[in-house]
Write an enzyme that holds these catalytic residues in place. Sequence first.
Site, PDB file in Angstrom:
ATOM      1  CG  ASP A   1     -11.145  24.981 -43.152  1.00 29.30           C
ATOM      2  OD1 ASP A   1     -10.341  24.897 -44.351  1.00 29.30           O
ATOM      3  OD2 ASP A   1     -12.013  25.082 -42.961  1.00 29.30           O
TER       4      ASP A   1
ATOM      5  CB  VAL B   1      -0.761  -0.235   1.494  1.00 33.52           C
ATOM      6  CG1 VAL B   1      -1.998   1.458   1.045  1.00 33.52           C
ATOM      7  CG2 VAL B   1      -2.283  -0.580   1.182  1.00 33.52           C
TER       8      VAL B   1
ATOM      9  CG  ASN C   1       8.791   5.190  -4.831  1.00 36.73           C
ATOM     10  OD1 ASN C   1       7.594   5.947  -4.607  1.00 36.73           O
ATOM     11  ND2 ASN C   1       7.972   4.786  -5.956  1.00 36.73           N
TER      12      ASN C   1
END
Length: 862
Positions: free
Chosen positions: A305, A258, A657
């Site tokens: 266009d 988790v 991390n």
Amino acid sequence: MQADSGARLLDSDGLTGREAAARLRRDGPNQLPAARRVPWWRRLIAQLTHFFALLLWFASALAFVAGMPELGIAVIVVIVVNGIFAFVQQERAEKAAERLGELLPTTIVVRRDGALRTVDARDLVVGDVVVLTGGDRVPADLTLAVAGRCTFDESTLTGESEPVLRTAGAAVFAGTFVAEGESEGIVTATGANTRLAGIAALTTSVRRPPGPLDLEIQRIVRTLAFGSVGVGAVFFAVSLLVGISWQDAFLFAVGITVALVPEGLLPTVTLSLAMGAQRMARDNALVRNLEAVETLGSTTFICTDKTGTLTQNQMNVVEAWTPAGTVAVRGEGYAPTGEVTGPEPAVAAAATAGLAGAAASKGGITLDDDDEWRAVGDPMEAAIAAFAARLAGPGAQPGPVTRRFVFDPRRRRESVIVGGQLLLKGAPDAVLPRCADPGELVDRAEEALADMASRGLRVLAVARRTLTDPGVETDPDLAERDLELLGLLGMEDPPRTAVPAALRAARGAGIKVAMLTGDHPETARAIAREIGLLGPAGLVVQGKDLPEDDQLLGALLDRDGIVISRVSPEQKLRVAKALQDRGHVVAMTGDGVNDGPALRQADIGVAMGEGGTDVAREAADLVLLDDDFATILTAVEQGRATYANIRRFLSYHLTSNVAELTPFALWGLSGGQFPLALGVLQILCIDIGTDLLPALALGGEPPSRDTLKRPPERRHLVDGTLLVRVFGVLGPTEAIVEMSAFLMALLVAGWRPGGEFPTGTALLAASGAAFTAVVLGQVGAAFACRSATRPPWQLGWGSNRLLLWAVLAELVALVVFLGVGPVADVLGHAVPPLEALGVALLGIPAVLVVDSVYKRVRRRRQ
């Protein structure tokens, strides 16, 4: 719509009321099929149940099972907040099919039972006789039975920039409108059987493929999700090996899983895209779909266009040929001032021709409340009025009009009588043969006409005649002959001034550009050459000549500067698909109903905000508020900057991390003997409580100077270069400082290598030291991640003020997490000793120095 009760163009009584009622029961009402909308609650649930959200729900449930309700509640809050935010942003989704209905009038005049009646447009049936006058919207597909001087604006369906003449027997379609004249037509198709409904079906049936960012985020989320689960499984096995009970090992593994799930990733990406959208809005590019922000940065092919995007959508007389010579004129819009170049006799002759042409016109120019000159009536006639004012002066006119012979499709001319003179304008092939001198002068005029037409100019001839014969004033065929040719007026819709530079920027950015227009090929060719889109060997193809085979079509289109004229909605859709099949990320511009399907098919649909229809705007991801092609390139630059910013905060997220995993790795390698430096709640607190604001601030980095000087990024958001920097440089540096601060706190508490690790308050203080080191290391990482090549002192410490405020907020949060007793108790740490705090403070310079050395070494190798 108003109609004269006595008007009668068609010798027909129309349907009877009984016949009309029977056909209405048989065919149904004249309305477009309603689009099926997914209920709002299902759209909201979808934002809460995609893959990543399901992973977070699972993680939250595991947290409750593991006895960590605080963690479970925090994860649920993240899911709900991100889901609601994404739902609100995407609720401005496409409603093209709904808006199509607004193109149909609510009431219409028909002839039934021999009388004119006003009926609800929904009650029209096949066979009804419809009466139309100038300005009316066509309510259904019709075949004209009678048409006077009747022109129709079909730009929303065909892309043709000029109103087109329609005579008896011609078909006109629902959603177009009468530009001028009156006519009666017989209804041939209603509701779902109209051509407009066919385009609606194309629009709603097209499903846009997932964009580059969506695919990348899915890839990253799956990788990180499976990585987190894998790490949890490894630590579950390690826990069992070191003798921990399977129940405790399971709870421990759940906590790690988790904690490592990147809860803040999607909110950070979403908010970063929203910031990019806000910056684009300041540059006149309104984003309707957040993912379009990044998709623009990945664009490799722009299909644009012509009218209103590359050009100003304002007719302008730029050249006048006269028997005395040629005059060039340059002016801004319809303003009566401009630059005139040419010999004096030619300028005088051109002024006379301009006044004659303006007198023979019903349209003109006027100054509006904003002090801007606007067209009144036909833009072509407004251009002639502006031309006359530029040469002869504002307010100049030949005299009062005593009689007018209106334009009709047979004569293709229009004239007035002023003071005994006939002044006339019309198509050159309808005027030149009626001139008194069909010899050398007309030959010269025809040569000039051919030259103007080859340059894409629309040409009108202007002539006059002094009327001396009695009786001719009442018959245009008698009056409009033996004319004196005054000149030829060449008109164009001038290109936008910023377009050539924008095209050069597009090429420098590795983006190919194609022009897709409904205009005549020569008109398209001339504009494309003038703006620098079409080179000497450029290719101009008509829509009808495109290959039927999709592979051949892709090979034909995959080049820069191609022009496709007379293109249909179905062909624009094929163009988008063919380019996508060749690996291009396609941006398609459009302003009409006909552009809806292609806008939805393209990776990024770009609609016009000023001159576009609601249908086009609702089908698009991006709306140009100024209708300017150059704005697309500005938006592309912002899109690329957003892509780079996502890489920046991904580097920043992943760096922590490494530091978060290191304590668990040491614990596992030691067989559970080395104490954990960080707990699960501390990791979650870092991911959401301290990392989020700096990550968002990194999403606010402005574009670098060379953003549009290289091809679009085709690499993954997370690639080898990023992983080496994160897991080989920034992350390990942060982890070393983290564990050094942890060990320093243990040493201060009396621990020595080989001895028993302290518990209680001493261990809590050591954990606080590790926590502080990670947070401070992330401060250094935030500044280091601003650039992948340059150190922060070369960028300027204060050039991203959002980051300064975010870092300040991060430091305040650190003090709260450490110093507020109840918060610290929940997180499981305490204020570290001064010695350990000093080591933790080294995290900022250590990360910056190591990152700077890495960048220098990498730069030398490259």
